[in-house]
Enzyme design. Structure first.
Site, PDB file in Angstrom:
ATOM      1  CB  ALA A  70      -0.918   0.012   1.222  1.00 49.89           C
ATOM      2  CG  ASP A  71       3.065   4.792  -1.537  1.00 54.67           C
ATOM      3  OD1 ASP A  71       4.029   4.577  -0.781  1.00 54.67           O
ATOM      4  OD2 ASP A  71       2.851   5.888  -2.077  1.00 54.67           O
TER       5      ASP A  71
END
Length: 204
Positions: free
Chosen positions: A81-82
């Protein structure tokens, strides 16, 4: 229904991050989760991705994290995730210190910015990836108000992009918020769970 009965993979979900917030979001949904921070240079990857729109950049970083951890942990379901903060075409990163946090807030005050939260799910030969966006409008803030907030919030301001945490004192900075709370925290939970169900990883 216990977590083990809900989660159908033989091993816990592997989060390619050291983020306690993301881990806690997954755990709150009843998913068994372990963490393995990705060994990538995010800023170098961003530099190599010149020209990508902020949402596409978030997706590339999320995929890179998931791929690096999946390569070290074959057979596991991995989530990368970012989150990218964009304001008027500019991408913001975590401030290095209180002075940088003040500069961030001075730029964001009185404006609407976007938080693009990207997720990549990898399972041997199978991949899912998506981006969700939240829009946050910060109220107009004088320099004195920013100084007061920074004094009260303390060192926490350097731990997130934008120099605020909505689950803390950062909520006082805003006049309007449009988007799912988990997206703002960096892990869009509802669409993530939908994709895990579609991959046959959840019992219901």
């Amino acid at each position: 229904m216990t977590a083990s009965a809900l989660w159908l993979a033989p091993a816990p979900l592997l989060l390619a991050s050291a983020s306690a917030t993301r881990r806690d979001l997954l755990a709150s949904a009843g998913l068994p989760v372990e963490t393995a921070p990705a060994r990538i240079d995010e800023r170098a990857l961003e530099a190599e991705s010149g020209g990508l729109a902020p949402a596409a950049l978030a997706l590339r970083l999320a995929r890179a994290k998931a791929e690096e951890v999946a390569a070290r942990h074959p057979g596991r379901v991995v989530i990368g995730a970012d989150q990218v903060l964009e304001c008027e075409g500019r991408v913001f990163h975590k401030p290095a210190d209180a002075q940088a946090a003040h500069a961030h807030l001075a730029r964001l005050q009185g404006r609407t910015h976007a938080l693009h939260a990207a997720v990549a799910i990898l399972r041997e030969g199978e991949a899912e990836a998506f981006v969700e966006t939240a829009l946050l409008t910060m109220r107009p803030l004088a320099a004195e108000a920013i100084d007061a907030y920074l004094r009260l919030a303390g060192a926490a301001v350097t731990s997130s992009v934008g120099a605020y945490q909505l689950e803390g004192l950062g909520i006082h900075l805003f006049e309007r918020i449009e988007g799912d709370h988990s997206t703002i925290l960096g892990l869009p939970l509802t669409p993530l769970l939908a994709r895990l169900r579609g991959m046959g990883l959840l019992a219901f």
